[in-house]
Scaffold this motif. Structure first.
Motif, PDB file in Angstrom:
ATOM      1  N   PHE A  39       0.859  -1.180   0.000  1.00  0.00           N
ATOM      2  CA  PHE A  39       0.000   0.000   0.000  1.00  0.00           C
ATOM      3  C   PHE A  39       0.895   1.229   0.000  1.00  0.00           C
ATOM      4  O   PHE A  39       1.842   1.322   0.783  1.00  0.00           O
ATOM      5  N   ILE A  40       0.598   2.182  -0.875  1.00  0.00           N
ATOM      6  CA  ILE A  40       1.433   3.372  -1.052  1.00  0.00           C
ATOM      7  C   ILE A  40       1.568   4.148   0.265  1.00  0.00           C
ATOM      8  O   ILE A  40       2.645   4.639   0.585  1.00  0.00           O
ATOM      9  N   GLU A  41       0.480   4.236   1.032  1.00  0.00           N
ATOM     10  CA  GLU A  41       0.508   5.017   2.271  1.00  0.00           C
ATOM     11  C   GLU A  41       1.358   4.371   3.364  1.00  0.00           C
ATOM     12  O   GLU A  41       1.715   5.020   4.330  1.00  0.00           O
ATOM     13  N   ARG A  42       1.716   3.096   3.216  1.00  0.00           N
ATOM     14  CA  ARG A  42       2.548   2.420   4.210  1.00  0.00           C
ATOM     15  C   ARG A  42       4.032   2.422   3.867  1.00  0.00           C
ATOM     16  O   ARG A  42       4.845   1.925   4.645  1.00  0.00           O
ATOM     17  N   ILE A  43       4.422   2.959   2.713  1.00  0.00           N
ATOM     18  CA  ILE A  43       5.839   3.041   2.343  1.00  0.00           C
ATOM     19  C   ILE A  43       6.454   4.189   3.136  1.00  0.00           C
ATOM     20  O   ILE A  43       6.048   5.337   2.988  1.00  0.00           O
ATOM     21  N   SER A  44       7.447   3.872   3.988  1.00  0.00           N
ATOM     22  CA  SER A  44       8.051   4.913   4.807  1.00  0.00           C
ATOM     23  C   SER A  44       9.235   5.580   4.117  1.00  0.00           C
ATOM     24  O   SER A  44       9.475   6.767   4.311  1.00  0.00           O
ATOM     25  N   GLN A  45      10.008   4.827   3.322  1.00  0.00           N
ATOM     26  CA  GLN A  45      11.089   5.411   2.528  1.00  0.00           C
ATOM     27  C   GLN A  45      11.070   4.789   1.142  1.00  0.00           C
ATOM     28  O   GLN A  45      10.966   3.573   1.007  1.00  0.00           O
ATOM     29  N   ASP A  46      11.181   5.647   0.132  1.00  0.00           N
ATOM     30  CA  ASP A  46      11.137   5.196  -1.261  1.00  0.00           C
ATOM     31  C   ASP A  46      12.478   5.521  -1.920  1.00  0.00           C
ATOM     32  O   ASP A  46      12.863   6.681  -1.995  1.00  0.00           O
ATOM     33  N   TYR A  47      13.201   4.501  -2.378  1.00  0.00           N
ATOM     34  CA  TYR A  47      14.498   4.689  -3.019  1.00  0.00           C
ATOM     35  C   TYR A  47      14.409   4.648  -4.540  1.00  0.00           C
ATOM     36  O   TYR A  47      15.422   4.772  -5.213  1.00  0.00           O
ATOM     37  N   THR A  48      13.210   4.474  -5.103  1.00  0.00           N
ATOM     38  CA  THR A  48      13.058   4.372  -6.551  1.00  0.00           C
ATOM     39  C   THR A  48      12.830   5.743  -7.169  1.00  0.00           C
ATOM     40  O   THR A  48      12.334   6.651  -6.513  1.00  0.00           O
ATOM     41  N   GLU A  49      13.187   5.864  -8.447  1.00  0.00           N
ATOM     42  CA  GLU A  49      12.930   7.099  -9.186  1.00  0.00           C
ATOM     43  C   GLU A  49      11.607   6.994  -9.937  1.00  0.00           C
ATOM     44  O   GLU A  49      10.819   7.915  -9.944  1.00  0.00           O
TER      45      GLU A  49
END
Length: 83
Positions: A39-49
């Motif tokens: 779920f997008i709202e549960r991603i705490s850190q995003d390393y992708t572009e």
């Protein structure tokens, strides 16, 4: 169906690309099962572009979709692993 809890679990897992071992996300995962969706709202850190594409090897590992009316990434089988 009920929507997922926004705050979600406090335990985070690190999600890596299976092919090149590049870190992709820190995700608040609930339960002990396999990683099928994020779920997008549960991603705490995003390393992708780009959403759903590994920055290291440019391989697509997920598709955007709606699950229970909430935006999520559907993970393709065998493309990622988590710790």
């Amino acid at each position: 169906m009920a929507k997922p809890n926004k705050t979600g679990p406090s335990k985070t897992v690190d999600i890596f690309c299976k092919k090149c071992k590049t870190p992709l996300y820190k995700y608040r995962k609930g339960g002990k099962g396999a990683l099928v969706k994020c779920f997008i709202e549960r991603i705490s850190q995003d390393y992708t572009e780009q959403e759903g594409v590994c920055p290291g090897c440019e391989q697509q590992f997920a598709r955007r979709c709606l699950i229970r009316g909430v935006p999520a990434l559907k993970i393709m089988g065998g493309k990622v692993h988590h710790k």
